[in-house]
Design a protein around this motif. Structure first.
Motif, short mmCIF file in Angstrom:
data_model
loop_
_atom_site.label_atom_id
_atom_site.label_comp_id
_atom_site.label_asym_id
_atom_site.label_seq_id
_atom_site.Cartn_x
_atom_site.Cartn_y
_atom_site.Cartn_z
N ASP A 99 9.18 -17.49 5.99
CA ASP A 99 10.29 -17.59 6.93
C ASP A 99 11.31 -16.46 6.74
O ASP A 99 12.39 -16.50 7.31
N THR A 100 11.00 -15.45 5.93
CA THR A 100 11.89 -14.31 5.78
C THR A 100 11.14 -13.04 6.14
O THR A 100 9.93 -12.97 6.04
N GLU A 101 11.91 -12.04 6.55
CA GLU A 101 11.30 -10.78 6.88
C GLU A 101 10.99 -10.01 5.60
O GLU A 101 11.74 -10.06 4.63
N GLY A 102 9.93 -9.29 5.60
CA GLY A 102 9.57 -8.47 4.46
C GLY A 102 8.56 -7.43 4.88
O GLY A 102 7.99 -7.51 5.97
N PRO A 103 8.34 -6.42 4.05
CA PRO A 103 7.38 -5.38 4.40
C PRO A 103 5.97 -5.94 4.44
O PRO A 103 5.63 -6.87 3.70
N GLY A 104 5.15 -5.39 5.31
CA GLY A 104 3.75 -5.78 5.35
C GLY A 104 2.99 -5.19 4.19
O GLY A 104 3.53 -4.44 3.37
N PRO A 105 1.70 -5.50 4.08
CA PRO A 105 0.89 -4.95 2.99
C PRO A 105 0.75 -3.44 3.13
O PRO A 105 0.70 -2.90 4.23
N LEU A 106 0.67 -2.76 1.98
CA LEU A 106 0.66 -1.30 1.95
C LEU A 106 -0.59 -0.77 1.25
O LEU A 106 -1.08 -1.37 0.29
N LEU A 107 -1.08 0.36 1.74
CA LEU A 107 -2.08 1.16 1.04
C LEU A 107 -1.35 2.40 0.53
O LEU A 107 -0.97 3.27 1.31
N VAL A 108 -1.12 2.47 -0.77
CA VAL A 108 -0.39 3.58 -1.37
C VAL A 108 -1.39 4.63 -1.82
O VAL A 108 -2.24 4.39 -2.69
N LEU A 109 -1.30 5.80 -1.21
CA LEU A 109 -2.22 6.90 -1.47
C LEU A 109 -1.54 7.90 -2.38
O LEU A 109 -0.59 8.58 -1.99
N LEU A 110 -2.00 7.98 -3.63
CA LEU A 110 -1.42 8.89 -4.60
C LEU A 110 -2.10 10.25 -4.50
O LEU A 110 -3.32 10.35 -4.59
N ASP A 111 -1.29 11.28 -4.34
CA ASP A 111 -1.80 12.65 -4.31
C ASP A 111 -2.09 13.09 -5.74
O ASP A 111 -1.17 13.10 -6.57
N PRO A 112 -3.33 13.46 -6.08
CA PRO A 112 -3.64 13.89 -7.45
C PRO A 112 -2.76 15.04 -7.92
O PRO A 112 -2.36 15.08 -9.09
N SER A 113 -2.41 15.96 -7.02
CA SER A 113 -1.55 17.09 -7.41
C SER A 113 -0.15 16.61 -7.77
O SER A 113 0.50 17.16 -8.68
N ALA A 114 0.33 15.58 -7.10
CA ALA A 114 1.66 15.04 -7.41
C ALA A 114 1.67 14.41 -8.79
O ALA A 114 2.65 14.54 -9.54
N ARG A 115 0.60 13.73 -9.15
CA ARG A 115 0.54 13.13 -10.48
C ARG A 115 0.59 14.19 -11.56
O ARG A 115 1.19 14.01 -12.62
N GLU A 116 -0.06 15.32 -11.30
CA GLU A 116 -0.03 16.41 -12.27
C GLU A 116 1.34 17.07 -12.32
O GLU A 116 1.83 17.46 -13.39
N ALA A 117 1.99 17.22 -11.16
CA ALA A 117 3.27 17.93 -11.10
C ALA A 117 4.43 17.09 -11.63
O ALA A 117 5.32 17.60 -12.31
N ASP A 118 4.43 15.80 -11.33
CA ASP A 118 5.56 14.94 -11.71
C ASP A 118 5.08 13.50 -11.80
O ASP A 118 5.35 12.67 -10.93
N GLY A 119 4.36 13.21 -12.87
CA GLY A 119 3.80 11.88 -13.04
C GLY A 119 4.85 10.79 -13.14
O GLY A 119 4.62 9.65 -12.72
N GLU A 120 6.04 11.12 -13.67
CA GLU A 120 7.09 10.12 -13.81
C GLU A 120 7.60 9.67 -12.44
O GLU A 120 7.80 8.47 -12.21
N SER A 121 7.80 10.61 -11.51
CA SER A 121 8.24 10.23 -10.17
C SER A 121 7.19 9.40 -9.45
O SER A 121 7.52 8.46 -8.71
N VAL A 122 5.92 9.73 -9.64
CA VAL A 122 4.84 8.94 -9.04
C VAL A 122 4.88 7.52 -9.58
O VAL A 122 4.75 6.54 -8.84
N ARG A 123 5.06 7.39 -10.90
CA ARG A 123 5.10 6.05 -11.51
C ARG A 123 6.28 5.25 -10.97
O ARG A 123 6.14 4.06 -10.64
#
Length: 271
Positions: A14-38
């Motif tokens: 009975d409350t609004e909320g975000p729908g289900p998500l598919l989060v696509l992690l860019d491998p280059s982003a994990r290498e460049a800034d793993g903390e921000s990805v986490r």
């Protein structure tokens, strides 16, 4: 492709909320800034039903998107990672099926288009915009090679490209082109909506193509004479040339045609 489903508490019905998500992690982003990805992943998983995927190739990305079901795609990575996702959705004819989310991760150059589109630069703020923001319709350019352009295309004459001031990726492309008999921006035939704007014997010092209010806005410097044009379709031809699409080097190619797709996709942005 590594894939991980992360169950979290769902909001009551009975409350609004975000729908289900598919989060696509860019491998280059994990290498460049793993903390921000986490951090981005933790915020998203804390507010929605999330499935996380790490596609390592175009085929894995196509497969992840084709099997996402009702999940909205959320890109954690650079402008180029968002480009790849939109290109895949275009191939699957689902460009406007659902809004797309973006959490920019990378340096100022690799996420410049994200900032231009209004996406927060900080990962927590960007992730919260995905969870609680609104979807805004945006224009883009489609090219006849299957690519998409979110903001702009740039060409530059060889005499300017050697002076510096261009991004390192473009410098690498220019160096590679100098080793082969390819054309520069000086040697291009440019047509807009069937009108000839420049031919190969004329000196094109600069060409910038931006998407503005559902049309292409062309800023052209021809033989030192600045010009501006608006068009729906642009064709550039030459012996072989490179260009930047949203800051990413492309080419060399012999011909490319861009067409405008007004309001063709939706991006989740702060409300």
């Amino acid at each position: 492709m590594s894939s991980l489903s992360t169950p979290v508490s769902r909001p009551p019905d009975d409350t609004e909320g975000p729908g289900p998500l598919l989060v696509l992690l860019d491998p280059s982003a994990r290498e460049a800034d793993g903390e921000s990805v986490r951090i981005a992943k933790d915020v998203l998983c804390g507010g929605a039903d999330v499935k996380v995927a790490l596609p390592q190739s175009p085929s894995e990305l196509d497969r992840a998107l084709a099997h996402r079901g009702r999940r909205r795609a959320v890109v954690v990575g650079s402008d180029q990672a968002l480009q790849r996702v939109l290109q895949a959705l275009h191939r699957q004819r689902e460009l406007d099926a659902d809004p797309v989310g973006l959490v920019p991760v990378g340096g100022p150059v690799s996420t410049a288009t994200a900032r231009l589109l209004g996406v927060p630069a900080e990962p927590v703020a960007a992730a919260r915009a995905v969870l609680a923001g609104g979807a805004r319709r945006l224009d883009l350019l489609l090219d006849d090679g299957g690519g998409v352009v979110l903001a702009e295309v740039r060409f530059v004459g060889a005499h300017q490209g050697r002076t510096g001031g261009w991004r390192s990726l473009w410098a690498k492309l220019a160096a590679a082109e100098q080793a082969s008999p390819t054309a520069t921006a000086d040697e291009l035939r440019i047509e807009a909506d069937g009108r000839l704007l420049a031919d190969v014997h004329q000196r094109v010092r600069h060409l910038r193509v931006a998407v503005v209010d559902g049309a292409m806005e062309l800023a052209l410097d021809l033989d030192g004479r600045p010009q501006r044009h608006r068009a729906d379709r642009l064709t550039v031809a030459g012996r072989g040339f490179g260009y930047e699409a949203d800051g990413c080097p492309v080419g060399p190619v012999r011909q490319r045609t861009w067409t405008v797709r007004p309001s063709s996709w939706r991006l989740l942005l702060p409300a």
